[in-house]
Design an enzyme around this catalytic site. Sequence first.
Site, PDB file in Angstrom:
ATOM      1  N   ARG A 148       0.805  -1.221   0.000  1.00 27.07           N
ATOM      2  CA  ARG A 148       0.000   0.000   0.000  1.00 27.07           C
ATOM      3  C   ARG A 148       0.842   1.276   0.000  1.00 27.07           C
ATOM      4  NH1 ARG A 148      -2.367  -3.634  -1.234  1.00 27.07           N
ATOM      5  NH2 ARG A 148      -4.379  -4.427  -0.544  1.00 27.07           N
ATOM      6  N   SER A 205     -11.602  -0.778   2.110  1.00 29.12           N
ATOM      7  CA  SER A 205     -10.951  -1.134   3.373  1.00 29.12           C
ATOM      8  C   SER A 205     -10.475   0.137   4.062  1.00 29.12           C
ATOM      9  CB  SER A 205      -9.757  -2.062   3.125  1.00 29.12           C
ATOM     10  OG  SER A 205     -10.178  -3.277   2.565  1.00 29.12           O
ATOM     11  N   GLU A 239      -6.051   3.548   5.461  1.00 28.89           N
ATOM     12  CA  GLU A 239      -5.828   3.675   4.017  1.00 28.89           C
ATOM     13  C   GLU A 239      -6.488   4.960   3.527  1.00 28.89           C
ATOM     14  OE1 GLU A 239      -6.838   0.487   1.433  1.00 28.89           O
ATOM     15  OE2 GLU A 239      -5.686  -1.016   2.532  1.00 28.89           O
TER      16      GLU A 239
END
Length: 300
Positions: free
Chosen positions: A175, A225, A295
């Site tokens: 990520r 998410s 995130e």
Amino acid sequence: MLDIVKSTAVKIGCEFDENIPMSTRTSFKTGGNAEIMLYPDNIDALKTVLKVCKDNNIKTYIIGNGSNILVSDNGLSGAVVRLSNNFSDISLIDDTTVYCQSGASMIKLCSFALEHSLSGLEFAYGIPGTAGGAAYMNAGAYGGEMKDILVKCEHIDSDLNFGCFEGDDLKLGYRKSVYSDKDFIITSLTLKMKKGNYDDIKALMDENLAKRKAKQPLDFPSAGSTFKRPEGYFAGALIEQCNLKGYSVGGAQVSEKHAGFVINKGNATSTDILELIKYIQKTVYDNTGVKLETEVKYFE
């Protein structure tokens, strides 16, 4: 100062909206108004609007489809530059290499790959964001990630110069990418894929989409998410372990279908969502010692 931005946009033929509710431009469906939102459709227009904002000290926000951001209920003062439908050309460089502008949706990019029987993007089918956002955070799912196929990104740097990163210089990790710590704007991607069988590619894309629908709360607004996966753990499992599944703050709720998702039950504010995220982080840390990192990016 925004009059300068507007006059410049009119001069170069760049579309824009004024006082646009960010609730109409984000997947959370929350957020106050943006003073002005610009929709450049080419590199020159993008660079021009960025320069006029920089020269006049106007705060600038860069967004794609708004699928991974939470915008303050107070809105955004300054200029929002949206790279999406107007900035989304995709073409073949050769039989297995694809050029893609950063505003193209992942759905459009995956469909292009399927149309040309190119394998490598099956994992991404159903991801709601843009290609630029996927590259920025090295998006991944179902055993695949952008790292597997991304070979080059072109960008505009913080001094408004053009540049690119290729190969290992992209620094693609979980990520994150080289762009995670830079104030650069990705303008295009180059992807290297493999020739495959159309029916096999389609079957795997359909299978992955079915998994998303079965496991994720796609019926409610969210940003996907909410948290990154902590090393050695799964965020959703930790949240469920802390008995937070279904926990609500105002109209924001920890999804009862998947605890890794914070959803808008229909009347949430960004403040509700932000408070719930902070409550989840504190509760999980107090009970497990694990720090959850979001995130989702917060814009204010």
